[in-house]
Design a protein around this motif. Sequence first.
Motif, PDB file in Angstrom:
ATOM      1  N   ILE A   1       5.047  39.036   3.065  1.00 53.65           N
ATOM      2  CA  ILE A   1       4.762  38.597   1.698  1.00 53.65           C
ATOM      3  C   ILE A   1       4.486  39.833   0.852  1.00 53.65           C
ATOM      4  CG2 ILE A   1       3.171  37.293   0.250  1.00 53.65           C
ATOM      5  CD1 ILE A   1       2.783  35.406   2.619  1.00 53.65           C
ATOM      6  N   PRO A   2       5.126  39.956  -0.328  1.00 49.44           N
ATOM      7  CA  PRO A   2       4.930  41.138  -1.165  1.00 49.44           C
ATOM      8  C   PRO A   2       3.476  41.303  -1.599  1.00 49.44           C
ATOM      9  CG  PRO A   2       6.685  39.743  -2.046  1.00 49.44           C
ATOM     10  CD  PRO A   2       6.061  39.007  -0.920  1.00 49.44           C
ATOM     11  N   GLU A   3       3.024  42.549  -1.637  1.00 50.79           N
ATOM     12  CA  GLU A   3       1.660  42.844  -2.085  1.00 50.79           C
ATOM     13  C   GLU A   3       1.550  42.821  -3.607  1.00 50.79           C
ATOM     14  OE1 GLU A   3      -1.155  43.221  -0.283  1.00 50.79           O
ATOM     15  OE2 GLU A   3       0.070  42.645   1.430  1.00 50.79           O
ATOM     16  N   VAL A   4       2.657  43.082  -4.287  1.00 49.08           N
ATOM     17  CA  VAL A   4       2.661  43.153  -5.752  1.00 49.08           C
ATOM     18  C   VAL A   4       3.701  42.171  -6.277  1.00 49.08           C
ATOM     19  CG1 VAL A   4       3.027  44.657  -7.752  1.00 49.08           C
ATOM     20  CG2 VAL A   4       1.975  45.567  -5.686  1.00 49.08           C
ATOM     21  N   TRP A   5       3.345  41.464  -7.350  1.00 48.13           N
ATOM     22  CA  TRP A   5       4.236  40.508  -7.998  1.00 48.13           C
ATOM     23  C   TRP A   5       4.072  40.669  -9.498  1.00 48.13           C
ATOM     24  CZ3 TRP A   5       7.704  37.866  -5.329  1.00 48.13           C
ATOM     25  CH2 TRP A   5       8.387  36.827  -5.940  1.00 48.13           C
ATOM     26  N   GLU A   6       5.091  40.347 -10.269  1.00 47.15           N
ATOM     27  CA  GLU A   6       5.000  40.469 -11.723  1.00 47.15           C
ATOM     28  C   GLU A   6       4.260  39.267 -12.287  1.00 47.15           C
ATOM     29  OE1 GLU A   6       8.164  39.944 -15.163  1.00 47.15           O
ATOM     30  OE2 GLU A   6       8.495  41.781 -14.026  1.00 47.15           O
ATOM     31  N   CYS A   7       3.299  39.531 -13.177  1.00 50.78           N
ATOM     32  CA  CYS A   7       2.534  38.460 -13.808  1.00 50.78           C
ATOM     33  C   CYS A   7       3.471  37.624 -14.674  1.00 50.78           C
ATOM     34  CB  CYS A   7       1.409  39.040 -14.656  1.00 50.78           C
ATOM     35  SG  CYS A   7       0.478  37.774 -15.570  1.00 50.78           S
ATOM     36  N   GLY A   8       3.370  36.324 -14.547  1.00 52.31           N
ATOM     37  CA  GLY A   8       4.219  35.428 -15.314  1.00 52.31           C
ATOM     38  C   GLY A   8       3.844  35.328 -16.775  1.00 52.31           C
ATOM     39  N   ARG A   9       2.653  35.764 -17.150  1.00 59.88           N
ATOM     40  CA  ARG A   9       2.221  35.658 -18.546  1.00 59.88           C
ATOM     41  C   ARG A   9       2.373  36.958 -19.321  1.00 59.88           C
ATOM     42  NH1 ARG A   9      -3.401  32.862 -19.050  1.00 59.88           N
ATOM     43  NH2 ARG A   9      -2.874  33.127 -21.240  1.00 59.88           N
ATOM     44  N   CYS A  10       1.952  38.074 -18.730  1.00 55.46           N
ATOM     45  CA  CYS A  10       1.976  39.332 -19.495  1.00 55.46           C
ATOM     46  C   CYS A  10       2.978  40.344 -18.952  1.00 55.46           C
ATOM     47  CB  CYS A  10       0.584  39.953 -19.546  1.00 55.46           C
ATOM     48  SG  CYS A  10      -0.057  40.498 -17.952  1.00 55.46           S
ATOM     49  N   GLY A  11       3.552  40.112 -17.778  1.00 53.51           N
ATOM     50  CA  GLY A  11       4.557  41.010 -17.235  1.00 53.51           C
ATOM     51  C   GLY A  11       4.014  42.215 -16.497  1.00 53.51           C
ATOM     52  N   ARG A  12       2.690  42.357 -16.440  1.00 56.28           N
ATOM     53  CA  ARG A  12       2.103  43.481 -15.709  1.00 56.28           C
ATOM     54  C   ARG A  12       2.175  43.228 -14.207  1.00 56.28           C
ATOM     55  NH1 ARG A  12      -2.133  43.256 -20.025  1.00 56.28           N
ATOM     56  NH2 ARG A  12      -1.892  45.183 -21.197  1.00 56.28           N
ATOM     57  N   ALA A  13       1.945  44.281 -13.458  1.00 55.01           N
ATOM     58  CA  ALA A  13       1.912  44.153 -12.001  1.00 55.01           C
ATOM     59  C   ALA A  13       0.660  43.373 -11.607  1.00 55.01           C
ATOM     60  CB  ALA A  13       1.899  45.524 -11.354  1.00 55.01           C
ATOM     61  N   ALA A  14       0.831  42.458 -10.665  1.00 55.81           N
ATOM     62  CA  ALA A  14      -0.282  41.646 -10.186  1.00 55.81           C
ATOM     63  C   ALA A  14      -0.418  41.840  -8.685  1.00 55.81           C
ATOM     64  CB  ALA A  14      -0.027  40.174 -10.507  1.00 55.81           C
ATOM     65  N   GLY A  15      -1.674  41.912  -8.241  1.00 57.10           N
ATOM     66  CA  GLY A  15      -1.958  42.090  -6.819  1.00 57.10           C
ATOM     67  C   GLY A  15      -2.596  40.843  -6.239  1.00 57.10           C
ATOM     68  N   ARG A  16      -2.867  40.877  -4.956  1.00 52.98           N
ATOM     69  CA  ARG A  16      -3.413  39.706  -4.281  1.00 52.98           C
ATOM     70  C   ARG A  16      -4.927  39.623  -4.345  1.00 52.98           C
ATOM     71  NH1 ARG A  16      -0.050  39.266   1.165  1.00 52.98           N
ATOM     72  NH2 ARG A  16      -1.119  37.280   1.269  1.00 52.98           N
ATOM     73  N   LEU A  17      -5.564  40.640  -4.937  1.00 51.17           N
ATOM     74  CA  LEU A  17      -7.015  40.617  -5.104  1.00 51.17           C
ATOM     75  C   LEU A  17      -7.345  40.516  -6.586  1.00 51.17           C
ATOM     76  CD1 LEU A  17      -8.001  43.473  -2.631  1.00 51.17           C
ATOM     77  CD2 LEU A  17      -8.206  41.010  -2.268  1.00 51.17           C
ATOM     78  N   PRO A  18      -8.150  39.533  -6.986  1.00 52.13           N
ATOM     79  CA  PRO A  18      -8.489  39.397  -8.414  1.00 52.13           C
ATOM     80  C   PRO A  18      -9.351  40.555  -8.897  1.00 52.13           C
ATOM     81  CG  PRO A  18      -9.666  37.766  -7.099  1.00 52.13           C
ATOM     82  CD  PRO A  18      -8.753  38.491  -6.176  1.00 52.13           C
ATOM     83  N   GLY A  19      -9.080  41.015 -10.123  1.00 54.19           N
ATOM     84  CA  GLY A  19      -9.868  42.069 -10.750  1.00 54.19           C
ATOM     85  C   GLY A  19      -9.532  43.471 -10.314  1.00 54.19           C
ATOM     86  N   VAL A  20      -8.531  43.634  -9.457  1.00 55.01           N
ATOM     87  CA  VAL A  20      -8.144  44.953  -8.961  1.00 55.01           C
ATOM     88  C   VAL A  20      -6.711  45.217  -9.393  1.00 55.01           C
ATOM     89  CG1 VAL A  20      -7.786  46.375  -6.915  1.00 55.01           C
ATOM     90  CG2 VAL A  20      -9.651  44.717  -6.970  1.00 55.01           C
ATOM     91  N   GLU A  21      -6.506  46.317 -10.120  1.00 52.85           N
ATOM     92  CA  GLU A  21      -5.152  46.657 -10.546  1.00 52.85           C
ATOM     93  C   GLU A  21      -4.387  47.234  -9.360  1.00 52.85           C
ATOM     94  OE1 GLU A  21      -2.853  48.830 -14.226  1.00 52.85           O
ATOM     95  OE2 GLU A  21      -4.952  49.271 -13.883  1.00 52.85           O
ATOM     96  N   PRO A  22      -3.236  46.657  -9.035  1.00 56.12           N
ATOM     97  CA  PRO A  22      -2.495  47.141  -7.870  1.00 56.12           C
ATOM     98  C   PRO A  22      -1.857  48.497  -8.126  1.00 56.12           C
ATOM     99  CG  PRO A  22      -1.236  45.456  -8.981  1.00 56.12           C
ATOM    100  CD  PRO A  22      -2.573  45.539  -9.672  1.00 56.12           C
TER     101      PRO A  22
END
Length: 131
Positions: A62-83
Amino acid sequence: MVNAGNAFKGTRIGTESYGGMAGWQAESGRRPAVVDRTVVSYWCIENHETRPTFAKLHDDEIPEVWECGRCGRAAGRLPGVEPLVDGIEPFKSHLQYAKERRSEEEAASVLEQALCNLRSRRGGLTGGLAT
């Protein structure tokens, strides 16, 4: 006169037949393969949650990073932590790339040259709006 005991009341033809199968499945007798799924939550730095669905995979697939569906930024699997994203450049518009290549003075010069070319093709308008 309408028969209140009609078995087809409230159903559409061809949607449910032959034991719950629809269309070509009912005609051929084949059932679609059911795949186990996993829903994974990703959070961007703006705390937007994105929940893509994957086929049942091992955790390391499973990918560790995914593109946010709302703002397009990189999203990680931990909330509040920038990947940490290596080698992936964020989206830039054509204007942003053009601004990287030219200074303000160069842009003004290119614009003036383009306007001069346009005016010469249109019969020598020298500025202002044509009436």
